[in-house]
Design an enzyme around this catalytic site. Sequence first.
Site, short mmCIF file in Angstrom:
data_model
loop_
_atom_site.label_atom_id
_atom_site.label_comp_id
_atom_site.label_asym_id
_atom_site.label_seq_id
_atom_site.Cartn_x
_atom_site.Cartn_y
_atom_site.Cartn_z
N ARG A 1 0.85 -1.19 0.00
CA ARG A 1 0.00 0.00 0.00
C ARG A 1 0.87 1.22 0.00
O ARG A 1 1.76 1.37 0.85
CB ARG A 1 -0.84 0.05 1.28
CG ARG A 1 -1.94 -0.91 1.35
CD ARG A 1 -2.96 -0.52 2.39
NE ARG A 1 -2.43 -0.06 3.67
CZ ARG A 1 -3.19 0.29 4.68
NH1 ARG A 1 -4.50 0.28 4.57
NH2 ARG A 1 -2.66 0.68 5.82
N THR B 1 -1.41 7.40 -0.44
CA THR B 1 -2.72 7.25 -1.11
C THR B 1 -3.49 6.02 -0.62
O THR B 1 -4.70 5.91 -0.88
CB THR B 1 -2.52 7.08 -2.62
OG1 THR B 1 -1.81 5.85 -2.83
CG2 THR B 1 -1.70 8.23 -3.21
N ASP C 1 1.04 -3.35 12.04
CA ASP C 1 1.45 -3.72 10.67
C ASP C 1 1.87 -5.19 10.65
O ASP C 1 2.90 -5.56 11.22
CB ASP C 1 2.63 -2.81 10.25
CG ASP C 1 2.97 -3.02 8.78
OD1 ASP C 1 3.23 -4.17 8.38
OD2 ASP C 1 2.95 -2.03 8.03
N ASP D 1 5.39 -6.10 9.14
CA ASP D 1 6.49 -5.70 10.02
C ASP D 1 6.59 -6.63 11.24
O ASP D 1 7.69 -6.98 11.68
CB ASP D 1 6.30 -4.26 10.50
CG ASP D 1 6.69 -3.26 9.43
OD1 ASP D 1 7.43 -3.63 8.50
OD2 ASP D 1 6.26 -2.10 9.53
C1 PRP Z 1 -0.78 -4.77 4.40
C2 PRP Z 1 -1.53 -6.08 4.53
C3 PRP Z 1 -2.40 -6.05 3.31
C4 PRP Z 1 -2.73 -4.59 3.14
C5 PRP Z 1 -4.12 -4.37 3.64
O1 PRP Z 1 0.26 -4.88 3.52
O2 PRP Z 1 -0.71 -7.19 4.61
O3 PRP Z 1 -1.77 -6.57 2.15
O4 PRP Z 1 -1.79 -3.87 3.94
O5 PRP Z 1 -4.49 -3.06 3.46
P1 PRP Z 1 -5.65 -2.62 2.44
O6 PRP Z 1 -6.81 -3.56 2.70
O7 PRP Z 1 -5.94 -1.20 2.84
O8 PRP Z 1 -5.13 -2.73 1.05
P2 PRP Z 1 1.32 -3.69 3.29
O9 PRP Z 1 0.86 -2.79 2.21
O10 PRP Z 1 1.63 -3.06 4.61
O11 PRP Z 1 2.56 -4.45 2.70
P3 PRP Z 1 3.55 -5.51 3.43
O12 PRP Z 1 2.75 -6.78 3.63
O13 PRP Z 1 4.63 -5.66 2.43
O14 PRP Z 1 3.99 -4.92 4.72
N1 URA Z 2 -2.11 -3.42 6.96
C1 URA Z 2 -1.66 -3.88 8.15
O1 URA Z 2 -0.66 -4.61 8.22
N2 URA Z 2 -2.33 -3.54 9.26
C2 URA Z 2 -3.42 -2.76 9.23
O2 URA Z 2 -4.01 -2.50 10.29
C3 URA Z 2 -3.88 -2.30 7.98
C4 URA Z 2 -3.21 -2.66 6.86
#
Ligand code: PRP
Ligand code: URA
Length: 211
Positions: free
Chosen positions: A106, A110, A202, A205
């Site tokens: 994400r 945005t 997160d 993370d």
């Molecule tokens: C997180 C999570 C989802 C997304 C959810 O990933 O694992 O993929 O956010 O958010 P949304 O429903 O608003 O799209 P992130 O973008 O943090 O990437 P990562 O898994 O690489 O940390």
């Molecule tokens: N992605 C995450 O990892 N945690 C949240 O709460 C939302 C999006």
Amino acid sequence: MNMENLTILDHPLIQHKLSILRDKHTGAKQFRELVGEIATLMCYEATRDLPLEDVEVETPITRTVCKQISGKKLAIVPILRAGLGMVDGIYQLVPSVKVGHIGLYRDPETLQPVEYYCKLPSDIKDREVIILDPMLATGGSAAAAIDFIRKRTDRSIKFMAIIAAPEGVKKIHEKHPDVHIYCAAMDEKLNDHGYIVPGLGDAGDRIFGTK
Ligand code: PRP
Ligand code: URA
């Protein structure tokens, strides 16, 4: 909210493990283990409608006809990174499952999903698909992953999250009413940064220890 396409798996074992997952004092090792264990428990329900066929078996007593899962027609697709944490949990129950990968993150400003990787099984069109991501927040990442896979198969697509926000469920129900969502908890809302409240922070993370 359309409960027909939403299953909240609130088994006591899942609720207990999820509470530890939410705790900010839980370290990465235990966090990873719990994500895997919850995925295993959720997989048990999400595969409830897998088709069966008859198989003849010789027991020590007699021959009999019993059931086996027909064909090897399931694929799981973790959304990178956090969805990776759920893969081993599914392997525990379905060792022959094929695994595709979709890389999405994400944009922090945005909140729109940005795709950076995709590799799906070559016979994806013949497989039922379960997409894995612990967090269904705005639903942007889930919707992008479903769009991508829907172009490549007419068969059933399910989405498995550990925590969902009402906003994300609404988006998927509107854009992809045929996709059944499985989650362990439906939380209250999103905050101004698109994080699920109360959530667990997160997920990527916390699984990979990157913060
Ligand atoms: C997180 C999570 C989802 C997304 C959810 O990933 O694992 O993929 O956010 O958010 P949304 O429903 O608003 O799209 P992130 O973008 O943090 O990437 P990562 O898994 O690489 O940390
Ligand atoms: N992605 C995450 O990892 N945690 C949240 O709460 C939302 C999006």
